[in-house]
Design an enzyme around this catalytic site. Structure first.
Site, PDB file in Angstrom:
ATOM      1  N   MET A  21       0.842  -1.201   0.000  1.00  0.00           N
ATOM      2  CA  MET A  21       0.000   0.000   0.000  1.00  0.00           C
ATOM      3  C   MET A  21       0.881   1.258   0.000  1.00  0.00           C
ATOM      4  O   MET A  21       0.411   2.349   0.324  1.00  0.00           O
ATOM      5  CB  MET A  21      -0.943  -0.008   1.206  1.00  0.00           C
ATOM      6  CG  MET A  21      -1.906  -1.204   1.171  1.00  0.00           C
ATOM      7  SD  MET A  21      -3.444  -0.931   2.045  1.00  0.00           S
ATOM      8  CE  MET A  21      -2.840  -0.663   3.696  1.00  0.00           C
ATOM      9  N   GLY A  22       2.158   1.110  -0.318  1.00  0.00           N
ATOM     10  CA  GLY A  22       3.043   2.273  -0.406  1.00  0.00           C
ATOM     11  C   GLY A  22       3.528   2.750   0.945  1.00  0.00           C
ATOM     12  O   GLY A  22       3.469   2.008   1.927  1.00  0.00           O
ATOM     13  N   ALA A  23       4.000   4.028   1.006  1.00  0.00           N
ATOM     14  CA  ALA A  23       4.701   4.553   2.186  1.00  0.00           C
ATOM     15  C   ALA A  23       5.798   3.551   2.566  1.00  0.00           C
ATOM     16  O   ALA A  23       5.892   3.107   3.708  1.00  0.00           O
ATOM     17  CB  ALA A  23       3.739   4.800   3.343  1.00  0.00           C
ATOM     18  N   ALA A  26      11.852  -0.167   5.111  1.00  0.00           N
ATOM     19  CA  ALA A  26      12.797  -1.282   4.929  1.00  0.00           C
ATOM     20  C   ALA A  26      12.120  -2.654   4.984  1.00  0.00           C
ATOM     21  O   ALA A  26      12.644  -3.626   4.426  1.00  0.00           O
ATOM     22  CB  ALA A  26      13.911  -1.197   5.974  1.00  0.00           C
ATOM     23  N   GLY A  27      10.951  -2.739   5.657  1.00  0.00           N
ATOM     24  CA  GLY A  27      10.210  -4.012   5.675  1.00  0.00           C
ATOM     25  C   GLY A  27       9.721  -4.375   4.277  1.00  0.00           C
ATOM     26  O   GLY A  27       9.923  -5.505   3.803  1.00  0.00           O
ATOM     27  N   HIS A  28       9.091  -3.400   3.619  1.00  0.00           N
ATOM     28  CA  HIS A  28       8.646  -3.629   2.233  1.00  0.00           C
ATOM     29  C   HIS A  28       9.840  -3.972   1.343  1.00  0.00           C
ATOM     30  O   HIS A  28       9.777  -4.877   0.507  1.00  0.00           O
ATOM     31  CB  HIS A  28       7.997  -2.370   1.658  1.00  0.00           C
ATOM     32  CG  HIS A  28       6.748  -1.918   2.361  1.00  0.00           C
ATOM     33  ND1 HIS A  28       6.676  -0.744   3.074  1.00  0.00           N
ATOM     34  CD2 HIS A  28       5.509  -2.483   2.454  1.00  0.00           C
ATOM     35  CE1 HIS A  28       5.460  -0.586   3.559  1.00  0.00           C
ATOM     36  NE2 HIS A  28       4.725  -1.638   3.210  1.00  0.00           N
ATOM     37  N   LYS A 140       5.167  -9.867   9.434  1.00  0.00           N
ATOM     38  CA  LYS A 140       4.586  -8.789  10.245  1.00  0.00           C
ATOM     39  C   LYS A 140       3.062  -8.900  10.287  1.00  0.00           C
ATOM     40  O   LYS A 140       2.450  -8.693  11.328  1.00  0.00           O
ATOM     41  CB  LYS A 140       5.023  -7.444   9.659  1.00  0.00           C
ATOM     42  CG  LYS A 140       4.204  -6.245  10.049  1.00  0.00           C
ATOM     43  CD  LYS A 140       4.582  -5.775  11.416  1.00  0.00           C
ATOM     44  CE  LYS A 140       3.754  -4.621  11.944  1.00  0.00           C
ATOM     45  NZ  LYS A 140       2.807  -3.978  11.095  1.00  0.00           N
ATOM     46  N   GLN A 144      -2.666 -12.213   7.828  1.00  0.00           N
ATOM     47  CA  GLN A 144      -2.825 -11.964   6.386  1.00  0.00           C
ATOM     48  C   GLN A 144      -2.112 -13.049   5.578  1.00  0.00           C
ATOM     49  O   GLN A 144      -2.662 -13.579   4.609  1.00  0.00           O
ATOM     50  CB  GLN A 144      -2.256 -10.580   6.044  1.00  0.00           C
ATOM     51  CG  GLN A 144      -2.167 -10.292   4.563  1.00  0.00           C
ATOM     52  CD  GLN A 144      -1.829  -8.833   4.290  1.00  0.00           C
ATOM     53  OE1 GLN A 144      -2.717  -7.987   4.292  1.00  0.00           O
ATOM     54  NE2 GLN A 144      -0.561  -8.525   4.054  1.00  0.00           N
ATOM     55  N   ARG A 178       2.359   2.861   9.558  1.00  0.00           N
ATOM     56  CA  ARG A 178       1.583   3.624  10.534  1.00  0.00           C
ATOM     57  C   ARG A 178       2.457   4.196  11.649  1.00  0.00           C
ATOM     58  O   ARG A 178       1.972   5.015  12.429  1.00  0.00           O
ATOM     59  CB  ARG A 178       0.468   2.753  11.124  1.00  0.00           C
ATOM     60  CG  ARG A 178      -0.624   2.427  10.094  1.00  0.00           C
ATOM     61  CD  ARG A 178      -1.863   1.789  10.720  1.00  0.00           C
ATOM     62  NE  ARG A 178      -2.987   1.812   9.792  1.00  0.00           N
ATOM     63  CZ  ARG A 178      -3.371   0.769   9.034  1.00  0.00           C
ATOM     64  NH1 ARG A 178      -2.705  -0.373   9.097  1.00  0.00           N
ATOM     65  NH2 ARG A 178      -4.395   0.884   8.216  1.00  0.00           N
TER      66      ARG A 178
HETATM   67  P1  PAJ Z   1       1.289  -3.077   3.461  1.00  0.00           P
HETATM   68  O1  PAJ Z   1       0.869  -2.828   4.854  1.00  0.00           O
HETATM   69  O2  PAJ Z   1       1.827  -1.930   2.650  1.00  0.00           O
HETATM   70  O3  PAJ Z   1       2.361  -4.225   3.478  1.00  0.00           O
HETATM   71  C1  PAJ Z   1       2.844  -4.771   2.282  1.00  0.00           C
HETATM   72  C2  PAJ Z   1       3.673  -5.994   2.625  1.00  0.00           C
HETATM   73  O4  PAJ Z   1       4.795  -5.620   3.423  1.00  0.00           O
HETATM   74  C3  PAJ Z   1       2.867  -7.022   3.453  1.00  0.00           C
HETATM   75  O5  PAJ Z   1       3.131  -8.333   2.987  1.00  0.00           O
HETATM   76  C4  PAJ Z   1       3.408  -6.802   4.854  1.00  0.00           C
HETATM   77  O6  PAJ Z   1       3.322  -7.952   5.676  1.00  0.00           O
HETATM   78  C5  PAJ Z   1       4.862  -6.444   4.556  1.00  0.00           C
HETATM   79  N1  PAJ Z   1       5.466  -5.733   5.709  1.00  0.00           N
HETATM   80  C6  PAJ Z   1       4.986  -4.639   6.346  1.00  0.00           C
HETATM   81  N2  PAJ Z   1       5.798  -4.320   7.388  1.00  0.00           N
HETATM   82  C7  PAJ Z   1       6.797  -5.226   7.406  1.00  0.00           C
HETATM   83  C8  PAJ Z   1       7.942  -5.442   8.243  1.00  0.00           C
HETATM   84  N3  PAJ Z   1       8.204  -4.654   9.285  1.00  0.00           N
HETATM   85  N4  PAJ Z   1       8.746  -6.496   7.975  1.00  0.00           N
HETATM   86  C9  PAJ Z   1       8.476  -7.313   6.915  1.00  0.00           C
HETATM   87  N5  PAJ Z   1       7.415  -7.165   6.088  1.00  0.00           N
HETATM   88  C10 PAJ Z   1       6.590  -6.131   6.328  1.00  0.00           C
HETATM   89  O7  PAJ Z   1      -0.214  -5.651   3.692  1.00  0.00           O
HETATM   90  C11 PAJ Z   1      -0.627  -4.817   2.917  1.00  0.00           C
HETATM   91  O8  PAJ Z   1       0.061  -3.661   2.598  1.00  0.00           O
HETATM   92  C12 PAJ Z   1      -1.956  -4.960   2.183  1.00  0.00           C
HETATM   93  O9  PAJ Z   1      -2.858  -5.651   3.000  1.00  0.00           O
HETATM   94  C13 PAJ Z   1      -1.819  -5.668   0.796  1.00  0.00           C
HETATM   95  C14 PAJ Z   1      -1.310  -7.098   0.936  1.00  0.00           C
HETATM   96  C15 PAJ Z   1      -0.886  -4.858  -0.125  1.00  0.00           C
HETATM   97  C16 PAJ Z   1      -3.219  -5.724   0.128  1.00  0.00           C
HETATM   98  O10 PAJ Z   1      -3.762  -4.457  -0.018  1.00  0.00           O
END
Ligand code: PAJ
Length: 270
Positions: A21-23, A26-28, A140, A144, A178
């Site tokens: 969902m963007g923003a 480093a996790g993404h 995380k 899901q 967030r």
């Molecule tokens: P979003 O919250 O943007 O997260 C996208 C992906 O990044 C998800 O698979 C989430 O588990 C992963 N992610 C987020 N924070 C993380 C972290 N700290 N360490 C590792 N991975 C992390 O999850 C979503 O978006 C939405 O629900 C989506 C799957 C895109 C559907 O709209």
């Protein structure tokens, strides 16, 4: 997007896909890096999916910066970025949903009714467009990941789901889009989630197997951080998400809490 993805696959390349969902943080990017290391081509999506937000949630203020996200993905050598508008993904009159029953009603689903219906629907739509060989998700969002795996299996989607470890700040806070909502005071209070999870891990390491006792110890940790309002803290089976009485290797500890107005989640596999 469909044509571009088809072209890549027809050239014989394995296509990895990272929905977001963007923003981006480093996790993404760790998901993108995993995809990059395993696949000849990588596609990512940035789409703040309205159908997974409840009416009182943060859809309108969710952080958005597509230019920054695009730059970060370019640096990671992502081949394709899909960033559709909401009207493109949900044409007027769309009434078809994907529901993963049972799993979607527990934990996050209890506090966020309809959330996983929105997630399952958008992820299946994205899979239908991209038709990836592999798709990458983060631990995380443990529930899901379980739900997506189940959906892929139940609907024969033919996508290999890869789940990557949670990336944390150096003090343990799980990275989240967030986290930008937190003021400095709340940023400190937010550590209670990870502290409670670590307490459970430490007790488990010392031989405690009783899930109720482990949970009580975690609730104590939360009680010491008064301003944080706990939503749930549960020890569950990592596939069925049903509460367990005794922890076995692989039990999943999941929690959600409000720090100020910001709802955070975290988890640990024991
Ligand atoms: P979003 O919250 O943007 O997260 C996208 C992906 O990044 C998800 O698979 C989430 O588990 C992963 N992610 C987020 N924070 C993380 C972290 N700290 N360490 C590792 N991975 C992390 O999850 C979503 O978006 C939405 O629900 C989506 C799957 C895109 C559907 O709209």
């Amino acid at each position: 997007m469909r044509n571009a993805c088809r072209e890549i696959r027809q050239s014989g390349k394995r296509l990895g896909f990272v929905p977001t969902m963007g923003a981006l943080h480093a996790g993404h990017l760790s998901l993108v890096q995993a995809a990059r290391s395993q696949c000849a081509a990588v596609a990512a999506s940035v789409f703040v999916n309205p159908t997974q937000f409840g009416p009182k949630e943060d859809l309108s203020k969710y952080p958005r910066d597509l230019d920054r996200d695009r730059g970060l993905l370019e640096k990671e050598n992502v081949d394709l970025l899909f960033a559709p508008a909401a009207e493109e993904m949900y044409p007027a009159g769309a009434v078809t949903w994907v529901t993963v029953e049972g799993l979607s009603e527990r934990l996050e689903g209890k506090s966020r009714p309809g959330h996983f219906r929105g997630v399952a629907t958008i992820v299946s739509k994205l899979f239908n467009i991209v038709e990836p060989d592999r798709a990458y998700f983060g631990q995380k969002d443990a529930q899901q990941a379980v739900i997506i795996r189940k959906m892929v299996r139940d609907l024969d989607l033919g996508v290999e789901v890869v789940v990557c470890p949670t990336v944390r700040e150096s003090d343990g806070l799980a990275l989240s889009s967030r986290n930008v909502y937190l003021n400095p005071e709340e940023r400190k209070q937010a550590l209670v989630l990870y502290r409670a999870l670590c307490r459970v891990q430490a007790l488990a390491d010392r031989g405690e197997r009783d899930a109720m006792k482990l949970r009580e110890a975690a609730l104590q940790v939360f009680a010491e951080e008064k301003p944080v309002r706990l939503d749930y803290f549960e020890i569950v089976n990592k596939d069925s998400l049903e509460p367990v009485k005794d922890i076995v290797r692989g039990a999943l500890v999941v929690t959600a809490a409000f720090v100020g107005k910001t709802r955070l989640i975290d988890n640990l596999v024991l």
